[in-house]
Design an enzyme around this catalytic site. Structure first.
Site, PDB file in Angstrom:
ATOM      1  N   TRP A   1       0.818  -1.212   0.000  1.00 10.61           N
ATOM      2  CA  TRP A   1       0.000   0.000   0.000  1.00 10.61           C
ATOM      3  C   TRP A   1       0.845   1.252   0.000  1.00 10.61           C
ATOM      4  O   TRP A   1       0.556   2.214  -0.718  1.00 10.61           O
ATOM      5  CB  TRP A   1      -1.005  -0.023   1.158  1.00 10.61           C
ATOM      6  CG  TRP A   1      -2.147  -0.899   0.783  1.00 10.61           C
ATOM      7  CD1 TRP A   1      -2.310  -2.220   1.101  1.00 10.61           C
ATOM      8  CD2 TRP A   1      -3.238  -0.564  -0.071  1.00 10.61           C
ATOM      9  NE1 TRP A   1      -3.445  -2.716   0.505  1.00 10.61           N
ATOM     10  CE2 TRP A   1      -4.038  -1.725  -0.218  1.00 10.61           C
ATOM     11  CE3 TRP A   1      -3.627   0.604  -0.716  1.00 10.61           C
ATOM     12  CZ2 TRP A   1      -5.199  -1.746  -0.992  1.00 10.61           C
ATOM     13  CZ3 TRP A   1      -4.780   0.590  -1.485  1.00 10.61           C
ATOM     14  CH2 TRP A   1      -5.555  -0.580  -1.619  1.00 10.61           C
TER      15      TRP A   1
ATOM     16  N   ASP B   1      -1.870   6.400   6.539  1.00 11.46           N
ATOM     17  CA  ASP B   1      -2.952   5.626   5.933  1.00 11.46           C
ATOM     18  C   ASP B   1      -3.352   4.558   6.943  1.00 11.46           C
ATOM     19  O   ASP B   1      -2.621   3.596   7.162  1.00 11.46           O
ATOM     20  CB  ASP B   1      -2.455   4.993   4.631  1.00 11.46           C
ATOM     21  CG  ASP B   1      -3.480   4.067   3.991  1.00 11.46           C
ATOM     22  OD1 ASP B   1      -4.554   3.840   4.584  1.00 11.46           O
ATOM     23  OD2 ASP B   1      -3.189   3.558   2.893  1.00 11.46           O
TER      24      ASP B   1
ATOM     25  N   LYS C   1     -12.952  -1.978   6.179  1.00 12.47           N
ATOM     26  CA  LYS C   1     -12.333  -2.996   7.003  1.00 12.47           C
ATOM     27  C   LYS C   1     -12.961  -3.001   8.397  1.00 12.47           C
ATOM     28  O   LYS C   1     -13.622  -3.942   8.785  1.00 12.47           O
ATOM     29  CB  LYS C   1     -10.813  -2.773   7.110  1.00 12.47           C
ATOM     30  CG  LYS C   1     -10.055  -3.243   5.864  1.00 12.47           C
ATOM     31  CD  LYS C   1      -9.897  -2.186   4.816  1.00 12.47           C
ATOM     32  CE  LYS C   1      -8.771  -2.483   3.839  1.00 12.47           C
ATOM     33  NZ  LYS C   1      -8.992  -3.584   2.912  1.00 12.47           N
TER      34      LYS C   1
END
Lengths: 363, 363
Positions: free
Chosen positions: B103, B170, B194
């Site tokens: 990511w 993030d 999530k």
């Protein structure tokens, strides 16, 4: 199925078909024996992929989208697309925009970040779409908002584009209410939250030859070519909204009215609903709609009480009669009845009946 | 409440608390006597505004977000934010990124569209976050992905930023799983899918002094200052996703475990769940996790079968045992158990029990 729910005339997010809401509720904890809510599914798992593929296929069938158009499920809504379209299509060159109300005005303003924008025509306060447009043959595209939600102005025919300049149409507030003549279109986009489903899902229909023109500063997540290459799963799509939209597509496919079925039945009912309401407004001496009959929207019907002192009591009485969210947009005032696909004829009949009763009492 | 639902270890969209799903189903046709589904409400109506305000207040309380941070509800997900952050904060200058997995690598690549990006450190295949970082004092910000969903690498402490360079984190895949030390943060962002709710909702926490720095080419719908000035309603927000997220916030606030309540209880259970699973993997001779214990994720536990020929039968047997979506990300292979907030301790116990049984049979 009968329902005691009130009629909701909200401009969007807006009323949804009750059978769709019932199915969503029933499947909430276990979709088709998967043991999962749709909200809980990996977007790459076979269950959700089947949902997304069917939604896209049904949408393509309903709107007769040609094979050379890609259908993209994206995020960001109409206001996001106001930037995403010029980032993808303008090449930093010329963009022409016809102003027919608030939404096309916003689109023009946003496109100026990326392109040389010219106003090809402007409806101003005339209530009628201008006939003479100043078009540039070398424009990257011509932008129209084919249904102005706030102003209640709709294009009932699409213009022929000049010299192959692609037509970009914002169909947010009348998508799936009528067929689209794709031979005249380069790109169409719309947020879901009027006729299709929950807010947070944006649909883009883009002709394949227009892919691959994005500016370098276009985010990957909003680059049509990238999104198309990943079947709308470059980033995690709004899965639950796609699922609800898919159920709405199935509902439209099975919709029956006046001996018709599917989109033709939906359109016929929309015509009848709109005629009923406009005729009631025109026949009244208390209410007025200020849009020319040639371009009145079938979806959004703004109207004013000639005695504006009655506005508050009108809204209160309407709510008491089970008619919700009739207040007009703050920028124009007055009232507005949004009568999208999911608003039944009975809802418009109830509104018309209320209009007459209220006028008899207060007019 | 008991349930016969299987345990769903999907990495996101992911399992949600069952009481939340039940409430969503119950309120689907009529939210609190309003006569509307939340999906059908105008985002500017008093009903939805009350939902959004409570969601934001509960999130602020749960994470102890200081008053000088704005909380924004946006669209576009983590991949969208990879562009939106540098468009808002980089000023076209320097951005430093620490690579700890897939990511952060994507974030660095996307930021290059807008800024001079330097890799401050790179985990490579070492499985341990590097200690030495090459930082620039004049960077616009330093970017970290504090939990790498694919690689299972988590920062358990945030670094002190150098010379006032803002830290951008993030937090997509561990948001709301533990407290955040806001004194070290300039901006945090995360997709909802999530730990928080449905896909299609992105939360951004931005320190007020970082507003107003956007590049001219930043779309209005993604300009933090614009979004903040309109209380996240510059464009129609993903209303239904905000509603579900709000119910998850209420669920977290009332969560009880080990004599604790709220986020502290959630964190303690997450610690216990992760310890149970990592201990079982470490004690086995069939399974292995390749991340250094100093930075193993509490949320995403990737592991490999030393005999990879057993992968398919492992997944099939797990599914038969009611343990879903354990397949690892295609880029790394193997297995991955995502054990977000909504995964109960019983789910991890069931997984550990299955791991032992499977190893006894095949090890």
């Amino acid at each position: 199925m009968t329902s005691s729910r009130p009629f909701n005339f909200a401009p969007g997010p807006a009323t949804l078909p009750e059978p769709v809401l019932r199915q969503v509720a029933e499947e909430m904890l276990d979709w088709h024996g998967s043991g999962m809510s749709v909200m809980e599914m990996s977007h790459r798992g076979k269950e959700f992929v089947s949902i997304a593929e069917r939604a896209e296929a049904d949408l393509r069938e309903l709107l007769a989208v040609p094979a050379n158009f890609r259908i993209l499920f994206m995020q960001g809504g109409g206001l996001g697309e106001n930037a995403i379209v010029p980032m993808n299509l303008s090449r930093g060159g010329k963009v022409d925009v016809v102003i027919t109300g608030s939404w096309s005005r916003k689109s023009a303003a946003e496109a100026r970040r990326y392109a040389d924008v010219q106003i090809a025509a402007d409806i101003g306060k005339t209530g009628v779409i201008p006939r003479d447009w100043q078009l540039r043959d070398d424009a990257a595209y011509l932008h129209l908002c084919t249904n102005e939600t706030i102003d209640g102005v709709e294009f009932h025919d699409l213009p022929q584009s000049a010299n192959g300049v692609p037509l970009v149409i914002d169909i947010s507030s009348h998508m799936l209410s009528r067929p689209i003549d794709w031979s005249r279109v380069g790109l169409a986009f719309g947020g879901a939250q009027k006729n299709v489903g929950p807010a947070g899902l944006t649909m883009v229909f883009v002709r394949e030859d227009l892919l691959g023109r994005a500016l370098d500063i276009c985010p990957s997540a909003f680059n049509y070519e990238t999104v198309a290459a990943h079947q709308s799963m470059f980033n995690t799509p709004p899965t639950f909204a796609i699922y609800v939209a898919g159920l709405v597509f199935q509902w439209v496919k099975g919709f029956e009215y006046a001996g018709l079925r599917g989109l033709a039945a939906i359109e016929r009912q929309n015509i009848d609903k709109a005629r009923l309401l406009y005729e009631a407004l025109d026949a009244s001496s208390l209410y007025e709609n200020r849009v020319d009959p040639s371009c009145r929207s079938r979806m959004n019907v703004p109207f004013f009480l000639k005695n504006e002192a009655l506005n508050e009591v009108f809204l209160a009485d309407a709510k008491a009669a089970g008619l919700l969210q009739l207040k007009g947009h703050k920028s124009v005032g007055g009232m507005r009845a949004s009568i999208y696909n999911a608003m039944p004829l009975a809802g418009v009949q109830a509104l018309v009946s209320f209009l007459k009763t209220f006028e008899a009492r207060h007019g």
